[in-house]
Design a protein around this motif. Structure first.
Motif, PDB file in Angstrom:
ATOM      1  N   LEU A 105     -93.594  -4.856  90.755  1.00  0.00           N
ATOM      2  CA  LEU A 105     -93.074  -4.801  89.404  1.00  0.00           C
ATOM      3  C   LEU A 105     -93.821  -3.760  88.265  1.00  0.00           C
ATOM      4  O   LEU A 105     -92.955  -3.229  87.471  1.00  0.00           O
ATOM      5  CB  LEU A 105     -92.721  -6.264  88.873  1.00  0.00           C
ATOM      6  N   LEU A 106     -94.837  -3.866  88.482  1.00  0.00           N
ATOM      7  CA  LEU A 106     -95.758  -3.058  87.326  1.00  0.00           C
ATOM      8  C   LEU A 106     -96.171  -1.668  87.921  1.00  0.00           C
ATOM      9  O   LEU A 106     -96.782  -0.901  87.156  1.00  0.00           O
ATOM     10  CB  LEU A 106     -97.090  -3.872  87.036  1.00  0.00           C
ATOM     11  N   GLU A 107     -95.572  -1.551  89.181  1.00  0.00           N
ATOM     12  CA  GLU A 107     -95.666  -0.032  89.698  1.00  0.00           C
ATOM     13  C   GLU A 107     -95.700   1.185  88.610  1.00  0.00           C
ATOM     14  O   GLU A 107     -96.353   2.105  88.512  1.00  0.00           O
ATOM     15  CB  GLU A 107     -95.104   0.208  90.852  1.00  0.00           C
ATOM     16  N   PRO A 108     -94.368   1.154  87.697  1.00  0.00           N
ATOM     17  CA  PRO A 108     -94.177   2.122  86.793  1.00  0.00           C
ATOM     18  C   PRO A 108     -95.009   2.219  85.718  1.00  0.00           C
ATOM     19  O   PRO A 108     -95.482   3.195  85.158  1.00  0.00           O
ATOM     20  CB  PRO A 108     -92.818   1.902  86.239  1.00  0.00           C
ATOM     21  N   VAL A 109     -95.780   0.999  85.353  1.00  0.00           N
ATOM     22  CA  VAL A 109     -96.412   1.070  84.317  1.00  0.00           C
ATOM     23  C   VAL A 109     -97.988   1.557  84.664  1.00  0.00           C
ATOM     24  O   VAL A 109     -98.898   2.209  83.918  1.00  0.00           O
ATOM     25  CB  VAL A 109     -96.468  -0.316  83.726  1.00  0.00           C
TER      26      VAL A 109
END
Length: 87
Positions: free
Chosen positions: A50-54
């Motif tokens: 879920l935090l891959e884009p960030v």
């Protein structure tokens, strides 16, 4: 393809499963702690996804990563991240 090429991953998985079950049997609440480790490991893998884009950290969901996260828990996810960093 010889039989040994397809058999060794199953043998390693069986040995890991036996070791995990042996350690779980020694604890007071073995099944509960085993399931908690699995949930925490897969949860850590999901949070990374879920935090891959960030964060920019990519850890693809494959059979190997799911197995490591499920059997080893959060330390397995950390190990996967370190392996990705090294390799």
């Amino acid at each position: 393809m010889p039989l040994t090429d397809t058999l060794w991953p199953w043998a390693v998985g069986a040995v890991c499963l036996l070791l995990v079950l042996r350690c779980a049997a020694r604890q007071r609440h073995g099944v509960r702690s085993l399931l908690a480790g699995v949930v925490c490991g897969l949860g850590a893998l999901a949070v990374l996804g879920l935090l891959e884009p960030v964060t920019g950290i990519v850890l693809p969901l494959t059979r190997f990563t799911a197995f490591c996260a499920g059997v080893l828990g959060v330390p397995g996810v950390v190990l996967l991240l370190l392996l990705q960093l090294i390799l």
